[in-house]
Design a protein around this motif. Structure first.
Motif, PDB file in Angstrom:
ATOM      1  N   LEU A   1       0.832  -1.207   0.000  1.00 48.20           N
ATOM      2  CA  LEU A   1       0.000   0.000   0.000  1.00 48.20           C
ATOM      3  C   LEU A   1       0.864   1.253   0.000  1.00 48.20           C
ATOM      4  N   GLU A   2       1.937   1.239   0.783  1.00 41.95           N
ATOM      5  CA  GLU A   2       2.857   2.380   0.809  1.00 41.95           C
ATOM      6  C   GLU A   2       3.443   2.642  -0.572  1.00 41.95           C
ATOM      7  N   GLU A   3       3.809   1.575  -1.286  1.00 38.66           N
ATOM      8  CA  GLU A   3       4.371   1.720  -2.640  1.00 38.66           C
ATOM      9  C   GLU A   3       3.382   2.384  -3.594  1.00 38.66           C
ATOM     10  N   GLN A   4       2.098   2.310  -3.245  1.00 41.46           N
ATOM     11  CA  GLN A   4       1.063   2.921  -4.083  1.00 41.46           C
ATOM     12  C   GLN A   4       0.638   4.293  -3.546  1.00 41.46           C
ATOM     13  N   GLY A   5       1.437   4.847  -2.641  1.00 41.66           N
ATOM     14  CA  GLY A   5       1.201   6.206  -2.177  1.00 41.66           C
ATOM     15  C   GLY A   5       0.371   6.358  -0.920  1.00 41.66           C
ATOM     16  N   VAL A   6       0.030   5.254  -0.256  1.00 39.73           N
ATOM     17  CA  VAL A   6      -0.750   5.346   0.980  1.00 39.73           C
ATOM     18  C   VAL A   6       0.231   5.579   2.135  1.00 39.73           C
ATOM     19  N   PRO A   7       0.068   6.669   2.892  1.00 38.44           N
ATOM     20  CA  PRO A   7       0.986   6.919   4.011  1.00 38.44           C
ATOM     21  C   PRO A   7       0.741   5.924   5.160  1.00 38.44           C
ATOM     22  N   LYS A   8       1.793   5.646   5.916  1.00 35.51           N
ATOM     23  CA  LYS A   8       1.685   4.747   7.071  1.00 35.51           C
ATOM     24  C   LYS A   8       0.595   5.193   8.025  1.00 35.51           C
ATOM     25  N   SER A   9       0.409   6.490   8.139  1.00 31.36           N
ATOM     26  CA  SER A   9      -0.588   7.041   9.062  1.00 31.36           C
ATOM     27  C   SER A   9      -2.025   6.732   8.642  1.00 31.36           C
ATOM     28  N   ASP A  10      -2.207   6.211   7.433  1.00 31.24           N
ATOM     29  CA  ASP A  10      -3.540   5.843   6.938  1.00 31.24           C
ATOM     30  C   ASP A  10      -3.690   4.332   6.750  1.00 31.24           C
ATOM     31  N   ILE A  11      -2.796   3.548   7.339  1.00 29.74           N
ATOM     32  CA  ILE A  11      -2.875   2.089   7.281  1.00 29.74           C
ATOM     33  C   ILE A  11      -3.004   1.585   8.719  1.00 29.74           C
ATOM     34  N   VAL A  12      -4.085   0.884   9.002  1.00 33.74           N
ATOM     35  CA  VAL A  12      -4.346   0.386  10.359  1.00 33.74           C
ATOM     36  C   VAL A  12      -4.313  -1.144  10.333  1.00 33.74           C
ATOM     37  N   PRO A  13      -3.448  -1.767  11.126  1.00 41.37           N
ATOM     38  CA  PRO A  13      -3.454  -3.228  11.228  1.00 41.37           C
ATOM     39  C   PRO A  13      -4.613  -3.668  12.137  1.00 41.37           C
ATOM     40  N   GLY A  14      -5.807  -3.706  11.572  1.00 38.22           N
ATOM     41  CA  GLY A  14      -7.010  -3.994  12.336  1.00 38.22           C
ATOM     42  C   GLY A  14      -7.029  -5.363  12.980  1.00 38.22           C
ATOM     43  N   PHE A  15      -6.217  -6.272  12.464  1.00 38.91           N
ATOM     44  CA  PHE A  15      -6.153  -7.630  13.019  1.00 38.91           C
ATOM     45  C   PHE A  15      -5.390  -7.678  14.346  1.00 38.91           C
ATOM     46  N   LEU A  16      -4.688  -6.592  14.675  1.00 36.17           N
ATOM     47  CA  LEU A  16      -3.977  -6.524  15.954  1.00 36.17           C
ATOM     48  C   LEU A  16      -4.886  -5.939  17.028  1.00 36.17           C
ATOM     49  N   PRO A  17      -4.762  -6.408  18.267  1.00 38.21           N
ATOM     50  CA  PRO A  17      -5.521  -5.776  19.348  1.00 38.21           C
ATOM     51  C   PRO A  17      -5.122  -4.301  19.455  1.00 38.21           C
ATOM     52  N   PRO A  18      -6.064  -3.439  19.816  1.00 36.09           N
ATOM     53  CA  PRO A  18      -5.772  -1.992  19.873  1.00 36.09           C
ATOM     54  C   PRO A  18      -4.533  -1.639  20.696  1.00 36.09           C
ATOM     55  N   ASP A  19      -4.290  -2.326  21.792  1.00 37.67           N
ATOM     56  CA  ASP A  19      -3.136  -1.973  22.632  1.00 37.67           C
ATOM     57  C   ASP A  19      -1.800  -2.411  22.033  1.00 37.67           C
ATOM     58  N   LEU A  20      -1.825  -3.244  21.004  1.00 31.15           N
ATOM     59  CA  LEU A  20      -0.579  -3.664  20.355  1.00 31.15           C
ATOM     60  C   LEU A  20      -0.278  -2.894  19.072  1.00 31.15           C
ATOM     61  N   ARG A  21      -1.274  -2.208  18.543  1.00 35.87           N
ATOM     62  CA  ARG A  21      -1.067  -1.476  17.285  1.00 35.87           C
ATOM     63  C   ARG A  21       0.010  -0.416  17.403  1.00 35.87           C
ATOM     64  N   GLU A  22       0.169   0.175  18.577  1.00 29.48           N
ATOM     65  CA  GLU A  22       1.173   1.234  18.751  1.00 29.48           C
ATOM     66  C   GLU A  22       2.583   0.733  18.504  1.00 29.48           C
ATOM     67  N   TYR A  23       2.785  -0.580  18.572  1.00 29.73           N
ATOM     68  CA  TYR A  23       4.116  -1.151  18.355  1.00 29.73           C
ATOM     69  C   TYR A  23       4.370  -1.491  16.882  1.00 29.73           C
ATOM     70  N   SER A  24       3.337  -1.366  16.052  1.00 28.64           N
ATOM     71  CA  SER A  24       3.525  -1.558  14.620  1.00 28.64           C
ATOM     72  C   SER A  24       4.036  -0.243  14.050  1.00 28.64           C
ATOM     73  N   LYS A  25       4.430  -0.264  12.808  1.00 30.53           N
ATOM     74  CA  LYS A  25       4.888   0.974  12.174  1.00 30.53           C
ATOM     75  C   LYS A  25       3.727   1.734  11.509  1.00 30.53           C
ATOM     76  N   TYR A  26       2.500   1.300  11.838  1.00 31.60           N
ATOM     77  CA  TYR A  26       1.329   1.886  11.201  1.00 31.60           C
ATOM     78  C   TYR A  26       0.405   2.561  12.213  1.00 31.60           C
ATOM     79  N   ALA A  27      -0.723   3.057  11.727  1.00 31.24           N
ATOM     80  CA  ALA A  27      -1.674   3.802  12.565  1.00 31.24           C
ATOM     81  C   ALA A  27      -2.336   2.896  13.605  1.00 31.24           C
ATOM     82  N   THR A  28      -2.786   3.513  14.684  1.00 28.83           N
ATOM     83  CA  THR A  28      -3.468   2.750  15.728  1.00 28.83           C
ATOM     84  C   THR A  28      -4.971   2.702  15.505  1.00 28.83           C
ATOM     85  N   ALA A  29      -5.513   3.668  14.812  1.00 27.60           N
ATOM     86  CA  ALA A  29      -6.944   3.698  14.469  1.00 27.60           C
ATOM     87  C   ALA A  29      -7.214   4.855  13.524  1.00 27.60           C
TER      88      ALA A  29
END
Length: 111
Positions: A83-111
């Motif tokens: 998605l990043e290669e297609q111009g989507v910024p990391k701040s607009d990609i949410v790893p929804g499959f991760l629990p909310p408290d673990l998303r902060e440790y990914s390189k992507y958005a939390t919500a």
């Protein structure tokens, strides 16, 4: 092109590529399900592996509040990077499959 259309195009390009995969053991294949009105996108694998019915969802994306939520990625593909290669910024990609408290440790958005 507006942001939602750009994100939809990026998601569908990934799903289109994945849908082309052919399986040696499954009589059937991959199908794309795209609900463009509600911004929900999936690829499903449907078919038969011998006498066992296969119905699986290896990838599922939603666009929620202007961000791409990766709800499911059961592949080895790094869809965030794709998605990043297609111009989507990391701040607009949410790893929804991760629990909310673990998303902060990914390189992507939390919500």
């Amino acid at each position: 092109m507006d942001k939602i259309k750009q994100y939809e195009k990026a998601i569908l390009s990934i799903l289109d590529e994945y849908a082309k995969i052919k399986y040696a053991n499954i009589k059937g294949g991959n199908e794309i399900i795209a609900d463009k009105e509600n911004h929900r996108y999936q690829v499903v694998t449907i078919g038969w592996d011998g006498d066992v019915f296969v119905h699986d969802c290896p990838m599922h994306f939603d666009i929620i509040d202007g961000k791409i939520w990766v709800q499911q990625n059961m592949t080895e593909w790094e869809v965030g990077e794709m998605l990043e290669e297609q111009g989507v910024p990391k701040s607009d990609i949410v790893p929804g499959f991760l629990p909310p408290d673990l998303r902060e440790y990914s390189k992507y958005a939390t919500a």
